[in-house]
Write an enzyme that holds these catalytic residues in place. Structure first.
Site, PDB file in Angstrom:
ATOM      1  CE1 TYR A  68      -8.453  -7.520  -6.866  1.00 49.87           C
ATOM      2  CE2 TYR A  68      -9.225  -5.891  -8.439  1.00 49.87           C
ATOM      3  CZ  TYR A  68      -8.681  -6.209  -7.212  1.00 49.87           C
ATOM      4  OH  TYR A  68      -8.347  -5.216  -6.321  1.00 49.87           O
ATOM      5  CG  HIS A 120      -7.315  -5.736   3.126  1.00 50.44           C
ATOM      6  ND1 HIS A 120      -5.993  -5.367   2.977  1.00 50.44           N
ATOM      7  CD2 HIS A 120      -7.821  -4.922   4.089  1.00 50.44           C
ATOM      8  CE1 HIS A 120      -5.724  -4.367   3.820  1.00 50.44           C
ATOM      9  NE2 HIS A 120      -6.806  -4.098   4.505  1.00 50.44           N
ATOM     10  CB  CYS A 148     -25.789  -8.606 -10.524  1.00 47.57           C
ATOM     11  SG  CYS A 148     -26.865  -9.188  -9.213  1.00 47.57           S
ATOM     12  CB  CYS A 151     -29.804  -5.708  -9.626  1.00 48.82           C
ATOM     13  SG  CYS A 151     -28.027  -5.442  -9.487  1.00 48.82           S
ATOM     14  CG  ASN A 214       9.224  -6.369   5.697  1.00 51.11           C
ATOM     15  OD1 ASN A 214       9.956  -6.349   4.708  1.00 51.11           O
ATOM     16  ND2 ASN A 214       7.985  -5.926   5.671  1.00 51.11           N
TER      17      ASN A 214
HETATM   18  C1  BJW Z   1       8.582  -9.775   2.539  1.00 49.01           C
HETATM   19  C2  BJW Z   1       9.078 -10.757   1.700  1.00 49.01           C
HETATM   20  C3  BJW Z   1       9.353 -12.007   2.283  1.00 49.01           C
HETATM   21  C4  BJW Z   1       8.761  -8.992   0.508  1.00 49.01           C
HETATM   22  N1  BJW Z   1       9.125 -12.205   3.603  1.00 49.01           N
HETATM   23  N2  BJW Z   1       8.368  -9.981   3.844  1.00 49.01           N
HETATM   24  C5  BJW Z   1      -5.308   6.662   8.175  1.00 49.01           C
HETATM   25  C6  BJW Z   1      -4.259   7.417   7.687  1.00 49.01           C
HETATM   26  C7  BJW Z   1      -4.066   7.546   6.311  1.00 49.01           C
HETATM   27  C8  BJW Z   1      -4.919   6.951   5.396  1.00 49.01           C
HETATM   28  C9  BJW Z   1      -5.960   6.225   5.892  1.00 49.01           C
HETATM   29  C10 BJW Z   1      -6.151   6.081   7.251  1.00 49.01           C
HETATM   30  N3  BJW Z   1      -7.235   5.297   7.436  1.00 49.01           N
HETATM   31  C11 BJW Z   1      -7.709   4.919   6.219  1.00 49.01           C
HETATM   32  C12 BJW Z   1      -6.960   5.486   5.259  1.00 49.01           C
HETATM   33  C13 BJW Z   1      -7.142   5.330   3.776  1.00 49.01           C
HETATM   34  C14 BJW Z   1      -6.625   4.014   3.249  1.00 49.01           C
HETATM   35  C15 BJW Z   1      -5.123   3.889   3.507  1.00 49.01           C
HETATM   36  O1  BJW Z   1      -4.665   3.239   4.407  1.00 49.01           O
HETATM   37  N4  BJW Z   1      -4.343   4.513   2.639  1.00 49.01           N
HETATM   38  C16 BJW Z   1      -2.883   4.433   2.753  1.00 49.01           C
HETATM   39  C17 BJW Z   1      -2.283   4.088   1.399  1.00 49.01           C
HETATM   40  C18 BJW Z   1      -2.348   5.717   3.327  1.00 49.01           C
HETATM   41  N5  BJW Z   1      -7.324   2.871   3.821  1.00 49.01           N
HETATM   42  C19 BJW Z   1      -8.508   2.508   3.350  1.00 49.01           C
HETATM   43  O2  BJW Z   1      -9.054   3.115   2.441  1.00 49.01           O
HETATM   44  C20 BJW Z   1      -9.186   1.324   4.003  1.00 49.01           C
HETATM   45  N6  BJW Z   1     -10.537   1.643   4.300  1.00 49.01           N
HETATM   46  C21 BJW Z   1     -10.887   2.399   5.344  1.00 49.01           C
HETATM   47  O3  BJW Z   1     -10.085   2.715   6.202  1.00 49.01           O
HETATM   48  O4  BJW Z   1     -12.218   2.751   5.357  1.00 49.01           O
HETATM   49  C22 BJW Z   1     -12.580   3.873   6.151  1.00 49.01           C
HETATM   50  C23 BJW Z   1     -11.902   5.129   5.603  1.00 49.01           C
HETATM   51  C24 BJW Z   1     -11.852   5.366   4.248  1.00 49.01           C
HETATM   52  C25 BJW Z   1     -11.217   6.517   3.749  1.00 49.01           C
HETATM   53  C26 BJW Z   1     -10.620   7.421   4.622  1.00 49.01           C
HETATM   54  C27 BJW Z   1     -10.660   7.166   6.000  1.00 49.01           C
HETATM   55  C28 BJW Z   1     -11.314   6.018   6.482  1.00 49.01           C
HETATM   56  C29 BJW Z   1      -9.257   0.149   3.039  1.00 49.01           C
HETATM   57  C30 BJW Z   1      -7.936  -0.428   2.739  1.00 49.01           C
HETATM   58  C31 BJW Z   1      -8.097  -1.557   1.737  1.00 49.01           C
HETATM   59  C32 BJW Z   1      -6.769  -2.048   1.199  1.00 49.01           C
HETATM   60  N7  BJW Z   1      -7.002  -2.916   0.098  1.00 49.01           N
HETATM   61  C33 BJW Z   1      -5.850  -3.476  -0.620  1.00 49.01           C
HETATM   62  C34 BJW Z   1      -6.372  -4.115  -1.920  1.00 49.01           C
HETATM   63  C35 BJW Z   1      -7.059  -5.446  -1.644  1.00 49.01           C
HETATM   64  C36 BJW Z   1      -7.457  -6.112  -2.922  1.00 49.01           C
HETATM   65  C37 BJW Z   1      -6.277  -6.436  -3.796  1.00 49.01           C
HETATM   66  O5  BJW Z   1      -5.353  -7.138  -3.370  1.00 49.01           O
HETATM   67  O6  BJW Z   1      -6.298  -5.997  -4.930  1.00 49.01           O
HETATM   68  O7  BJW Z   1      -5.208  -4.423   0.214  1.00 49.01           O
HETATM   69  S1  BJW Z   1      -4.569  -2.287  -0.945  1.00 49.01           S
HETATM   70  C38 BJW Z   1      -3.226  -3.367  -0.669  1.00 49.01           C
HETATM   71  O8  BJW Z   1      -2.464  -2.942   0.477  1.00 49.01           O
HETATM   72  C39 BJW Z   1      -3.864  -4.713  -0.304  1.00 49.01           C
HETATM   73  C40 BJW Z   1      -2.968  -5.189   0.793  1.00 49.01           C
HETATM   74  O9  BJW Z   1      -3.645  -6.114   1.613  1.00 49.01           O
HETATM   75  C41 BJW Z   1      -2.608  -3.915   1.525  1.00 49.01           C
HETATM   76  C42 BJW Z   1      -1.354  -3.991   2.330  1.00 49.01           C
HETATM   77  O10 BJW Z   1      -0.249  -4.261   1.528  1.00 49.01           O
HETATM   78  P1  BJW Z   1       0.894  -5.232   2.077  1.00 49.01           P
HETATM   79  O11 BJW Z   1       0.313  -6.561   2.328  1.00 49.01           O
HETATM   80  O12 BJW Z   1       1.582  -4.577   3.195  1.00 49.01           O
HETATM   81  O13 BJW Z   1       1.824  -5.376   0.782  1.00 49.01           O
HETATM   82  P2  BJW Z   1       3.004  -4.453   0.258  1.00 49.01           P
HETATM   83  O14 BJW Z   1       3.231  -4.820  -1.158  1.00 49.01           O
HETATM   84  O15 BJW Z   1       2.750  -3.024   0.557  1.00 49.01           O
HETATM   85  O16 BJW Z   1       4.260  -4.855   1.147  1.00 49.01           O
HETATM   86  C43 BJW Z   1       4.851  -6.140   1.079  1.00 49.01           C
HETATM   87  C44 BJW Z   1       5.915  -6.215   2.142  1.00 49.01           C
HETATM   88  O17 BJW Z   1       6.448  -7.526   2.120  1.00 49.01           O
HETATM   89  C45 BJW Z   1       7.081  -5.251   1.919  1.00 49.01           C
HETATM   90  O18 BJW Z   1       7.339  -4.554   3.120  1.00 49.01           O
HETATM   91  C46 BJW Z   1       8.256  -6.195   1.584  1.00 49.01           C
HETATM   92  O19 BJW Z   1       9.511  -5.713   2.087  1.00 49.01           O
HETATM   93  C47 BJW Z   1       7.845  -7.456   2.298  1.00 49.01           C
HETATM   94  N8  BJW Z   1       8.394  -8.703   1.778  1.00 49.01           N
HETATM   95  N9  BJW Z   1       9.205 -10.287   0.437  1.00 49.01           N
HETATM   96  C48 BJW Z   1       8.671 -11.225   4.323  1.00 49.01           C
HETATM   97  N10 BJW Z   1       9.877 -13.070   1.527  1.00 49.01           N
END
Ligand code: BJW
Length: 249
Positions: A68, A120, A148, A151, A214
């Site tokens: 990070y 997020h 911290c 704590c 996208n």
């Molecule tokens: C362009 C471009 C250009 C390139 N122009 N576009 C239901 C079903 C299945 C699983 C779950 C569910 N509900 C919850 C879950 C579990 C989990 C989850 O979703 N897992 C999946 C992997 C299946 N979710 C969670 O755990 C969430 N919590 C939760 O739901 O709590 C309750 C719960 C827990 C457990 C079970 C059930 C319920 C929390 C999710 C937290 C995500 N955190 C992160 C990390 C943040 C910190 C960090 O950055 O380090 O957030 S993960 C990561 O993914 C980050 C992003 O915000 C997030 C989304 O990614 P994003 O932004 O879409 O990026 P990419 O890289 O995937 O895609 C980029 C896109 O850009 C691509 O499509 C390219 O084509 C495009 N692109 N250039 C326009 N110029």
């Protein structure tokens, strides 16, 4: 020159309520790597999905903290791009726009967007790992990971990791904005991570027009009314000038 569907630019002009969901793709043209693209340099050997969990932090706090700290340094050195700026202009032209972002880089804020929901968290915020309380950000040059002062537990970045709950108020407002909008734009997200990935479907069920921007297809593509395939930094400025041709950009 990109020409956007007239039906879409008309819908945008007429919309009273617009919800926009952004992901890492909107910051790609600023030079911030997307979440799922291969990492570079020192971090190339690690899978971000394995690092962004409380379990990974517990197992190796220094490794995760350093990842990070590296990302904070990278983001400090870049600027918002044309896509971020186009969303600022759009907010100024529309009666009510809610910007929902999954990004932790703060680039929407730096560009000047005002009505932002950060689902997020914030790369530059710091929390106590044990008590989950916000603390003052620490100097990235200090010993890592820091402790911290209250704590003695590890400090962690103020982001939402897999398996953790999203901030309740922000998620609630995002769901309300998705359910109420006439037009929903999904920009630069792989639509893989829940609950954010559910928001365009919530908008669809409520009768909104859903548009995806996208370069690559996603699980949302086949459900969206319009799929604008390309880079956000090219499509969003074109959208602005074609929907509002008489207004200065
Ligand atoms: C362009 C471009 C250009 C390139 N122009 N576009 C239901 C079903 C299945 C699983 C779950 C569910 N509900 C919850 C879950 C579990 C989990 C989850 O979703 N897992 C999946 C992997 C299946 N979710 C969670 O755990 C969430 N919590 C939760 O739901 O709590 C309750 C719960 C827990 C457990 C079970 C059930 C319920 C929390 C999710 C937290 C995500 N955190 C992160 C990390 C943040 C910190 C960090 O950055 O380090 O957030 S993960 C990561 O993914 C980050 C992003 O915000 C997030 C989304 O990614 P994003 O932004 O879409 O990026 P990419 O890289 O995937 O895609 C980029 C896109 O850009 C691509 O499509 C390219 O084509 C495009 N692109 N250039 C326009 N110029």
């Amino acid at each position: 020159m990109i020409t956007l569907p007239e039906a879409f630019t008309q819908a945008l002009r007429a919309a009273q309520r617009v919800a926009v969901l952004t992901g890492a793709g909107i910051s790609a043209e600023s030079g911030v790597p997307t979440f799922r693209e291969a990492q570079t340099g020192l971090w190339a050997q690690y899978d971000p999905q394995q690092l962004a969990t409380p379990e990974a932090f517990q197992a190796n706090p220094k490794l995760v903290w350093d990842w990070y700290a590296w990302r904070r340094k990278l983001v400090r050195a870049v600027e918002p791009n044309l896509g971020h700026h186009a969303l600022v202009s759009l907010e100024q032209r529309l009666p009510h726009l809610t910007l929902i972002t999954q990004n932790v880089d703060g680039l929407h804020r730096r560009a000047g967007s005002r009505n932002i929901l950060e689902l997020h968290g914030d790369l530059f915020a710091t929390r106590c790992f044990k008590e989950n309380t916000p603390v003052e950000p620490v100097d990235d040059n200090s010993e890592t990971p820091p402790r911290c002062a209250r704590c003695g537990s590890w400090l962690r970045p103020g982001v939402v990791w897999f398996g953790e709950s999203l901030p309740a108020a922000e998620l609630h407002q995002a769901e309300a904005a998705a359910a109420r909008c006439e037009l929903f734009l999904s920009i630069g997200t792989s639509s893989l991570v829940y609950p954010a990935a559910e928001l365009p479907f919530l908008a669809l069920r409520s009768g909104a027009t859903v548009v995806e921007i996208n370069p690559q297809p996603t699980p949302l593509s086949q459900h969206a009314h319009f799929v604008l395939q390309g880079a956000a930094g090219e499509i969003l400025p074109a959208l602005l000038s074609q929907a509002f041709p008489d207004e200065p950009t």
